[in-house]
Design a protein around this motif. Structure first.
Motif, PDB file in Angstrom:
ATOM      1  N   SER A  66       0.816  -1.203   0.000  1.00 48.40           N
ATOM      2  CA  SER A  66       0.000   0.000   0.000  1.00 48.40           C
ATOM      3  C   SER A  66       0.854   1.260   0.000  1.00 48.40           C
ATOM      4  CB  SER A  66      -0.905   0.014   1.237  1.00 48.40           C
ATOM      5  OG  SER A  66      -0.124   0.047   2.423  1.00 48.40           O
ATOM      6  N   GLY A  67       2.202   1.093   0.005  1.00 52.70           N
ATOM      7  CA  GLY A  67       3.085   2.246  -0.011  1.00 52.70           C
ATOM      8  C   GLY A  67       2.968   3.000  -1.319  1.00 52.70           C
ATOM      9  N   CYS A  68       3.523   4.188  -1.340  1.00 43.66           N
ATOM     10  CA  CYS A  68       3.387   5.023  -2.525  1.00 43.66           C
ATOM     11  C   CYS A  68       4.221   4.465  -3.668  1.00 43.66           C
ATOM     12  CB  CYS A  68       3.827   6.446  -2.208  1.00 43.66           C
ATOM     13  SG  CYS A  68       5.551   6.584  -1.697  1.00 43.66           S
ATOM     14  N   LEU A  69       3.773   4.745  -4.883  1.00 43.71           N
ATOM     15  CA  LEU A  69       4.535   4.380  -6.061  1.00 43.71           C
ATOM     16  C   LEU A  69       5.747   5.301  -6.148  1.00 43.71           C
ATOM     17  CD1 LEU A  69       1.598   3.854  -8.547  1.00 43.71           C
ATOM     18  CD2 LEU A  69       3.152   2.100  -7.703  1.00 43.71           C
ATOM     19  N   PRO A  70       6.723   4.957  -7.007  1.00 44.37           N
ATOM     20  CA  PRO A  70       7.921   5.792  -7.097  1.00 44.37           C
ATOM     21  C   PRO A  70       7.588   7.273  -7.207  1.00 44.37           C
ATOM     22  CG  PRO A  70       8.180   3.832  -8.420  1.00 44.37           C
ATOM     23  CD  PRO A  70       6.782   3.813  -7.890  1.00 44.37           C
ATOM     24  N   ARG A  71       8.270   8.079  -6.403  1.00 47.43           N
ATOM     25  CA  ARG A  71       8.010   9.517  -6.376  1.00 47.43           C
ATOM     26  C   ARG A  71       8.449  10.167  -7.684  1.00 47.43           C
ATOM     27  NH1 ARG A  71      10.063  10.011  -1.055  1.00 47.43           N
ATOM     28  NH2 ARG A  71       9.991   7.750  -1.074  1.00 47.43           N
ATOM     29  N   GLU A  72       7.979  11.367  -7.916  1.00 53.03           N
ATOM     30  CA  GLU A  72       8.290  12.066  -9.157  1.00 53.03           C
ATOM     31  C   GLU A  72       9.713  12.622  -9.109  1.00 53.03           C
ATOM     32  OE1 GLU A  72       6.523  12.370 -11.988  1.00 53.03           O
ATOM     33  OE2 GLU A  72       5.121  10.947 -11.067  1.00 53.03           O
ATOM     34  N   PRO A  73      10.465  12.505 -10.211  1.00 52.67           N
ATOM     35  CA  PRO A  73      11.824  13.062 -10.234  1.00 52.67           C
ATOM     36  C   PRO A  73      11.802  14.583 -10.296  1.00 52.67           C
ATOM     37  CG  PRO A  73      11.256  12.136 -12.378  1.00 52.67           C
ATOM     38  CD  PRO A  73      10.138  11.765 -11.441  1.00 52.67           C
ATOM     39  N   LEU A  74      12.893  15.188  -9.860  1.00 49.39           N
ATOM     40  CA  LEU A  74      13.018  16.640  -9.905  1.00 49.39           C
ATOM     41  C   LEU A  74      13.252  17.095 -11.346  1.00 49.39           C
ATOM     42  CD1 LEU A  74      15.330  17.185  -6.800  1.00 49.39           C
ATOM     43  CD2 LEU A  74      12.900  17.762  -6.976  1.00 49.39           C
ATOM     44  N   PRO A  75      12.729  18.258 -11.714  1.00 50.44           N
ATOM     45  CA  PRO A  75      12.926  18.760 -13.084  1.00 50.44           C
ATOM     46  C   PRO A  75      14.346  19.280 -13.293  1.00 50.44           C
ATOM     47  CG  PRO A  75      11.733  20.369 -11.778  1.00 50.44           C
ATOM     48  CD  PRO A  75      11.855  19.145 -10.917  1.00 50.44           C
ATOM     49  N   PHE A  76      14.724  19.409 -14.552  1.00 53.07           N
ATOM     50  CA  PHE A  76      16.058  19.899 -14.910  1.00 53.07           C
ATOM     51  C   PHE A  76      16.295  21.309 -14.382  1.00 53.07           C
ATOM     52  CE2 PHE A  76      18.835  22.236 -17.851  1.00 53.07           C
ATOM     53  CZ  PHE A  76      19.978  21.450 -17.801  1.00 53.07           C
ATOM     54  N   SER A  77      15.222  22.098 -14.287  1.00 51.73           N
ATOM     55  CA  SER A  77      15.354  23.479 -13.809  1.00 51.73           C
ATOM     56  C   SER A  77      15.860  23.536 -12.369  1.00 51.73           C
ATOM     57  CB  SER A  77      14.011  24.204 -13.911  1.00 51.73           C
ATOM     58  OG  SER A  77      13.019  23.528 -13.140  1.00 51.73           O
ATOM     59  N   VAL A  78      15.665  22.461 -11.622  1.00 48.06           N
ATOM     60  CA  VAL A  78      16.127  22.399 -10.230  1.00 48.06           C
ATOM     61  C   VAL A  78      17.520  21.787 -10.139  1.00 48.06           C
ATOM     62  CG1 VAL A  78      15.690  21.403  -7.946  1.00 48.06           C
ATOM     63  CG2 VAL A  78      13.782  22.247  -9.337  1.00 48.06           C
ATOM     64  N   THR A  79      17.744  20.716 -10.882  1.00 50.47           N
ATOM     65  CA  THR A  79      18.992  19.954 -10.746  1.00 50.47           C
ATOM     66  C   THR A  79      20.109  20.423 -11.666  1.00 50.47           C
ATOM     67  OG1 THR A  79      18.314  18.325 -12.412  1.00 50.47           O
ATOM     68  CG2 THR A  79      17.654  17.916 -10.135  1.00 50.47           C
ATOM     69  N   GLY A  80      19.754  20.972 -12.827  1.00 55.53           N
ATOM     70  CA  GLY A  80      20.792  21.265 -13.807  1.00 55.53           C
ATOM     71  C   GLY A  80      21.331  19.963 -14.382  1.00 55.53           C
ATOM     72  N   ARG A  81      22.576  19.980 -14.817  1.00 60.22           N
ATOM     73  CA  ARG A  81      23.163  18.788 -15.428  1.00 60.22           C
ATOM     74  C   ARG A  81      23.339  17.678 -14.400  1.00 60.22           C
ATOM     75  NH1 ARG A  81      27.797  16.072 -15.698  1.00 60.22           N
ATOM     76  NH2 ARG A  81      28.370  14.993 -17.635  1.00 60.22           N
ATOM     77  N   LEU A  82      22.894  16.484 -14.759  1.00 61.45           N
ATOM     78  CA  LEU A  82      23.059  15.306 -13.914  1.00 61.45           C
ATOM     79  C   LEU A  82      24.099  14.378 -14.536  1.00 61.45           C
ATOM     80  CD1 LEU A  82      19.316  14.496 -13.098  1.00 61.45           C
ATOM     81  CD2 LEU A  82      21.003  15.539 -11.566  1.00 61.45           C
ATOM     82  N   PRO A  83      24.659  13.454 -13.761  1.00 59.78           N
ATOM     83  CA  PRO A  83      25.624  12.504 -14.330  1.00 59.78           C
ATOM     84  C   PRO A  83      24.991  11.691 -15.456  1.00 59.78           C
ATOM     85  CG  PRO A  83      25.622  12.400 -11.928  1.00 59.78           C
ATOM     86  CD  PRO A  83      24.455  13.245 -12.313  1.00 59.78           C
ATOM     87  N   THR A  84      25.780  11.402 -16.485  1.00 61.83           N
ATOM     88  CA  THR A  84      25.296  10.533 -17.554  1.00 61.83           C
ATOM     89  C   THR A  84      25.196   9.105 -17.022  1.00 61.83           C
ATOM     90  OG1 THR A  84      27.513   9.989 -18.357  1.00 61.83           O
ATOM     91  CG2 THR A  84      26.466  11.988 -19.242  1.00 61.83           C
ATOM     92  N   LEU A  85      24.525   8.243 -17.763  1.00 56.67           N
ATOM     93  CA  LEU A  85      24.390   6.851 -17.332  1.00 56.67           C
ATOM     94  C   LEU A  85      25.751   6.167 -17.254  1.00 56.67           C
ATOM     95  CD1 LEU A  85      21.169   5.631 -19.207  1.00 56.67           C
ATOM     96  CD2 LEU A  85      21.413   6.437 -16.847  1.00 56.67           C
ATOM     97  N   VAL A  86      26.654   6.548 -18.158  1.00 59.84           N
ATOM     98  CA  VAL A  86      28.007   5.975 -18.125  1.00 59.84           C
ATOM     99  C   VAL A  86      28.741   6.426 -16.866  1.00 59.84           C
ATOM    100  CG1 VAL A  86      30.264   5.935 -19.256  1.00 59.84           C
ATOM    101  CG2 VAL A  86      28.174   5.780 -20.629  1.00 59.84           C
ATOM    102  N   GLU A  87      28.656   7.717 -16.556  1.00 55.55           N
ATOM    103  CA  GLU A  87      29.291   8.241 -15.344  1.00 55.55           C
ATOM    104  C   GLU A  87      28.690   7.599 -14.100  1.00 55.55           C
ATOM    105  OE1 GLU A  87      30.384  12.777 -16.912  1.00 55.55           O
ATOM    106  OE2 GLU A  87      28.471  12.366 -15.906  1.00 55.55           O
TER     107      GLU A  87
END
Length: 314
Positions: free
Chosen positions: A36-57
Motif C-alpha cells: 500500500s506504499g506510494c509508487l515511485p516519487r516524481e523526479p526533480l525537473p532539470f530546472s532544479v537539478t541542472g546537469r546530472l551525471p550521464t548513465l556511463v558516469e
C-alpha cells in the motif's frame, strides 16, 4: 492501466523479496502494508537539478563504490585512505562474511570467500537480505525498509529525487545505500537529491538477467596461465583467492592456477566447482564461444587436486 501494472510488479517483487530473505510469519502479515506504499516519487525537473551525471558516469560511480566496499571485505589496505563505511554496513558484512576473535582483526569466513565468487547481483541480494534481517537491531521496522527498497527499485535510473521527501528511516537507508553504490547524492542550491544507479534498479531484475549483461574478463590457457583484462584492484584480489597473481599491468592481470594456490582456496572453504563456475561466468568475450570455455585439462586438474586434498585429510 499503468498504475495497476506497476502495482502487480510491486507485489511480484515483494514476493521475491520475501522468498529470498526467508522472512518470518510476522513479516508476511505485513504484505498489505508494503504494497500500500506510494509508487515511485516524481523526479526533480532539470530546472532544479541542472546537469546530472550521464548513465556511463553513474555506472562507473556505482562500480567504484561497490568495488571499494568489497575491497574493504577482502583487504582493507587496498582501500583508498579516507574511505569509511558506516557501522550498520560493516555489521551487515560481519553477519556470516567476516569472523573475528577477541583482540584480533576480522577476517573472511568460509562464507565470505564463497560470497566473493558470486555474481554481483547475487552479492547484492545477499547484502540486502542481511541488511533487512539486521534492521530491528538498529531500531528500524523491516517492513519500512522493504517498502522503501521496493519503491527504489522502480525509480528511473539516472533521475534525481528529492531527499526532502524521505522519512528519517529512508534517509538513513539512503546513506547506507550510497556507500554500496546504489545511489549517488548531490547537493543543489536549495535542495539535495539522490540518483538511483543500475545497482538499485537491478533489485527488481532476476539474477540471470544481470549475469547475461555482464562482460567477462578472464582467459584461461591449457598451461594453467590466467589472464584477466582488467585494471580493477578488486578483480586482482579475487583472483588471488585461488591463483598466483604474478604481475599486474595497467589493464591486464597475469597469473597462474597452481596446486599451492588451489590448496589455499580449498582451506578457505572454496570448492573446485565454485572456482570453475567463476572462470566460466567471467570468461572474456573472445573465449566465451569456445567449447569448453575453460580448457578441460584445467578443470579436470582442479577437481583432481580437490579430491587429493580431501583424501589426504581423511
Amino acid at each position: 492501466m499503468l498504475e495497476i501494472t506497476r502495482m502487480v510488479l510491486k507485489v511480484l517483487l515483494l514476493w521475491l523479496l520475501f522468498r529470498k530473505f526467508h522472512e518470518s510469519t510476522s513479516w508476511s502479515n505485513s504484505i498489505s502494508f508494503c504494497c500500500s506504499g506510494c509508487l515511485p516519487r516524481e523526479p526533480l525537473p532539470f530546472s532544479v537539478t541542472g546537469r546530472l551525471p550521464t548513465l556511463v558516469e553513474l555506472e562507473n560511480y556505482a562500480l567504484d563504490q561497490w568495488e571499494c566496499f568489497l575491497l574493504q571485505l577482502i583487504n582493507s589496505s587496498q582501500v583508498e585512505k579516507g574511505t569509511t563505511f558506516s557501522s550498520s554496513m560493516m555489521k551487515t558484512f560481519q553477519r556470516g562474511l567476516l569472523s573475528s576473535r577477541d583482540g584480533e582483526a576480522a577476517k573472511l569466513s568460509e562464507n565470505g570467500f564463497q560470497f566473493l565468487l558470486m555474481e554481483t547481483n547475487a552479492q547484492l541480494w545477499y547484502i540486502m537480505r542481511e541488511y533487512i534481517s539486521s534492521a530491528e537491531e538498529r531500531g528500524v521496522d523491516p517492513t519500512d525498509l522493504i517498502s522503501f527498497l521496493l519503491e527504489l527499485s522502480f525509480h528511473t535510473q539516472g533521475a534525481a529525487y528529492s531527499l526532502s521527501t524521505l522519512t528519517e528511516v529512508q534517509r538513513v537507508a539512503i546513506m547506507d545505500l550510497m556507500e554500496l553504490g546504489l545511489v549517488k547524492l548531490q547537493q543543489g542550491r536549495k535542495d539535495s537529491w539522490f540518483i538511483p544507479t543500475k545497482l538499485a534498479t537491478n533489485l527488481s531484475s532476476s539474477l540471470s538477467d544481470s549475469a547475461a549483461s555482464k562482460e567477462g574478463i578472464v582467459v584461461v590457457e591449457t598451461n594453467f596461465r590466467l589472464y584477466a583484462y582488467s585494471a580493477s584492484k578488486l578483480h586482482c584480489e579475487i583472483l588471488r583467492l585461488f591463483s598466483r597473481v604474478e604481475y599486474q599491468l595497467p589493464n591486464l592481470i597475469v597469473g597462474a592456477i597452481t596446486k599451492e594456490s588451489l590448496y589455499g582456496a580449498f582451506d578457505n572453504g572454496i570448492t573446485a566447482e565454485q572456482i570453475i563456475s567463476f572462470l566460466q561466468q567471467n570468461a572474456h568475450p573472445r573465449v566465451i564461444d569456445k567449447i569448453p570455455i575453460v580448457p578441460e585439462n584445467v578443470t579436470d586438474q582442479i577437481r583432481l587436486w580437490e579430491n587429493d586434498r580431501n583424501r589426504v585429510e581423511m
